[in-house]
Scaffold this motif. Structure first.
Motif, PDB file in Angstrom:
ATOM      1  N   GLY A  31      -7.466  -3.572   3.958  1.00 46.14           N
ATOM      2  CA  GLY A  31      -5.893  -2.768   3.004  1.00 46.14           C
ATOM      3  C   GLY A  31      -5.826  -3.481   1.821  1.00 46.14           C
ATOM      4  O   GLY A  31      -4.906  -2.831   1.367  1.00 46.14           O
ATOM      5  N   ASP A  32      -5.626  -4.422   1.804  1.00 44.29           N
ATOM      6  CA  ASP A  32      -5.543  -5.203   0.725  1.00 44.29           C
ATOM      7  C   ASP A  32      -6.102  -4.998  -0.417  1.00 44.29           C
ATOM      8  O   ASP A  32      -5.816  -4.126  -1.605  1.00 44.29           O
ATOM      9  CB  ASP A  32      -4.853  -7.047   0.231  1.00 44.29           C
ATOM     10  N   VAL A  33      -7.527  -4.916  -0.303  1.00 46.45           N
ATOM     11  CA  VAL A  33      -8.295  -4.611  -1.835  1.00 46.45           C
ATOM     12  C   VAL A  33      -7.811  -3.036  -1.879  1.00 46.45           C
ATOM     13  O   VAL A  33      -8.427  -3.287  -2.784  1.00 46.45           O
ATOM     14  CB  VAL A  33      -9.949  -5.341  -1.224  1.00 46.45           C
ATOM     15  N   ALA A  34      -8.014  -2.274  -0.323  1.00 44.70           N
ATOM     16  CA  ALA A  34      -7.649  -0.937  -0.610  1.00 44.70           C
ATOM     17  C   ALA A  34      -6.732  -1.173  -1.575  1.00 44.70           C
ATOM     18  O   ALA A  34      -6.629   0.486  -2.677  1.00 44.70           O
ATOM     19  CB  ALA A  34      -7.727  -0.368  -0.028  1.00 44.70           C
ATOM     20  N   THR A  35      -5.407  -0.939  -1.408  1.00 44.82           N
ATOM     21  CA  THR A  35      -4.570  -1.322  -2.155  1.00 44.82           C
ATOM     22  C   THR A  35      -4.686  -1.224  -3.907  1.00 44.82           C
ATOM     23  O   THR A  35      -4.214  -0.600  -4.098  1.00 44.82           O
ATOM     24  CB  THR A  35      -3.669  -1.982  -1.533  1.00 44.82           C
ATOM     25  N   GLU A  36      -4.419  -2.289  -3.743  1.00 44.38           N
ATOM     26  CA  GLU A  36      -5.124  -2.847  -5.762  1.00 44.38           C
ATOM     27  C   GLU A  36      -6.591  -1.826  -6.229  1.00 44.38           C
ATOM     28  O   GLU A  36      -6.244  -1.544  -6.836  1.00 44.38           O
ATOM     29  CB  GLU A  36      -5.731  -4.456  -5.290  1.00 44.38           C
ATOM     30  N   LEU A  37      -7.196  -1.498  -5.420  1.00 44.65           N
ATOM     31  CA  LEU A  37      -8.137  -0.477  -6.082  1.00 44.65           C
ATOM     32  C   LEU A  37      -7.740   0.911  -6.300  1.00 44.65           C
ATOM     33  O   LEU A  37      -7.851   1.710  -7.299  1.00 44.65           O
ATOM     34  CB  LEU A  37      -9.115  -0.350  -4.938  1.00 44.65           C
ATOM     35  N   CYS A  38      -6.651   0.943  -5.091  1.00 45.56           N
ATOM     36  CA  CYS A  38      -5.816   2.671  -5.133  1.00 45.56           C
ATOM     37  C   CYS A  38      -4.226   2.379  -6.872  1.00 45.56           C
ATOM     38  O   CYS A  38      -4.548   3.153  -7.739  1.00 45.56           O
ATOM     39  CB  CYS A  38      -5.081   3.028  -4.264  1.00 45.56           C
ATOM     40  N   VAL A  39      -4.545   0.903  -7.205  1.00 43.61           N
ATOM     41  CA  VAL A  39      -3.609   0.908  -8.084  1.00 43.61           C
ATOM     42  C   VAL A  39      -4.162   1.300  -9.651  1.00 43.61           C
ATOM     43  O   VAL A  39      -3.489   2.062 -10.313  1.00 43.61           O
ATOM     44  CB  VAL A  39      -2.654  -0.271  -8.282  1.00 43.61           C
ATOM     45  N   THR A  41      -6.681   2.657  -9.603  1.00 45.76           N
ATOM     46  CA  THR A  41      -8.042   3.960 -10.423  1.00 45.76           C
ATOM     47  C   THR A  41      -6.314   5.010 -10.405  1.00 45.76           C
ATOM     48  O   THR A  41      -6.703   5.959 -10.849  1.00 45.76           O
ATOM     49  CB  THR A  41      -8.600   4.713  -8.882  1.00 45.76           C
ATOM     50  N   ASP A  42      -5.437   5.228  -9.348  1.00 43.43           N
ATOM     51  CA  ASP A  42      -4.182   6.026  -9.241  1.00 43.43           C
ATOM     52  C   ASP A  42      -3.269   5.340 -10.194  1.00 43.43           C
ATOM     53  O   ASP A  42      -2.339   6.542  -9.997  1.00 43.43           O
ATOM     54  CB  ASP A  42      -4.727   6.850  -8.378  1.00 43.43           C
ATOM     55  N   GLY A  43      -2.746   4.685 -10.104  1.00 44.76           N
ATOM     56  CA  GLY A  43      -1.910   4.155  -9.694  1.00 44.76           C
ATOM     57  C   GLY A  43      -0.213   4.060  -9.125  1.00 44.76           C
ATOM     58  O   GLY A  43       0.938   4.910  -8.965  1.00 44.76           O
ATOM     59  N   ASP A  44      -1.142   4.425  -8.276  1.00 46.84           N
ATOM     60  CA  ASP A  44       0.016   3.646  -6.466  1.00 46.84           C
ATOM     61  C   ASP A  44      -0.683   3.198  -5.688  1.00 46.84           C
ATOM     62  O   ASP A  44      -2.156   3.543  -5.340  1.00 46.84           O
ATOM     63  CB  ASP A  44      -0.390   5.785  -6.361  1.00 46.84           C
ATOM     64  N   GLU A  45      -0.539   2.812  -4.512  1.00 48.03           N
ATOM     65  CA  GLU A  45      -0.825   2.390  -3.658  1.00 48.03           C
ATOM     66  C   GLU A  45      -1.765   2.499  -2.741  1.00 48.03           C
ATOM     67  O   GLU A  45      -2.671   2.268  -2.384  1.00 48.03           O
ATOM     68  CB  GLU A  45       0.377   0.810  -2.604  1.00 48.03           C
ATOM     69  N   GLY A  46      -1.213   4.460  -2.503  1.00 49.05           N
ATOM     70  CA  GLY A  46      -1.807   5.052  -1.903  1.00 49.05           C
ATOM     71  C   GLY A  46      -1.771   4.508  -0.037  1.00 49.05           C
ATOM     72  O   GLY A  46      -0.689   3.991  -0.338  1.00 49.05           O
ATOM     73  N   LEU A  47      -2.127   5.406   0.361  1.00 45.59           N
ATOM     74  CA  LEU A  47      -1.852   4.644   1.943  1.00 45.59           C
ATOM     75  C   LEU A  47      -3.062   5.742   2.742  1.00 45.59           C
ATOM     76  O   LEU A  47      -3.987   5.910   2.449  1.00 45.59           O
ATOM     77  CB  LEU A  47      -1.484   6.294   2.747  1.00 45.59           C
ATOM     78  N   PHE A  48      -3.986   4.648   3.615  1.00 47.57           N
ATOM     79  CA  PHE A  48      -5.162   4.266   4.408  1.00 47.57           C
ATOM     80  C   PHE A  48      -4.606   5.573   5.632  1.00 47.57           C
ATOM     81  O   PHE A  48      -3.934   5.169   6.362  1.00 47.57           O
ATOM     82  CB  PHE A  48      -4.830   2.980   4.494  1.00 47.57           C
TER      83      PHE A  48
END
Length: 124
Positions: A31-39, A41-48
């Motif tokens: 979840g943590d690495v996915a959050t950084e990945l979204c930030v 690539t997309d400038g947002d934490e996103g949602l899993f």
């Protein structure tokens, strides 16, 4: 795009005999690495949104240093499919002493997964 985090697994996280840590520990790192990945690539934490596959291949133990990696493998309009891998890169070695540890070469793959994150529609 790939993001990697490393984290020491404290002894306070051991839940089972043999200093074993529950499998959810690796999923939390995903979840943590996915959050950084979204930030990144997309400038947002996103949602899993969910996992389509999870595999627990080996145990995580207190005293391990875990490396979790997330790699985007498919990009939709708002969704990103991500592959995850968690590896033990260092492991405690109490046979050599109470604070002894070894660097593992190669690392031990402990958890793999594939999941989907969703990000907001980009605004101009």
């Amino acid at each position: 795009m790939t993001v990697t985090h490393r984290k020491y697994v404290p002894h306070s996280h051991a839940h089972y005999g043999g200093n074993l840590v529950d499998g959810a520990y690796g999923l939390g790192m995903f979840g943590d690495v996915a959050t950084e990945l979204c930030v990144r690539t997309d400038g947002d934490e996103g949602l899993f949104a969910g996992y389509s596959e999870v595999r627990f291949a080996a145990p995580i133990q207190a005293g391990d240093v875990i490396e979790a990696t997330a790699t985007i493998v498919r990009v939709g309009t708002r969704s990103r499919e991500v592959e995850f891998e968690a590896r033990v890169v260092c492991r405690a070695n109490p046979d050599r002493g109470p604070s002894a540890a070894d660097v593992l070469d190669p690392p031990i793959v402990v958890t793999t997964a594939r999941g989907t994150v969703v990000v907001p529609v980009a605004t101009p």
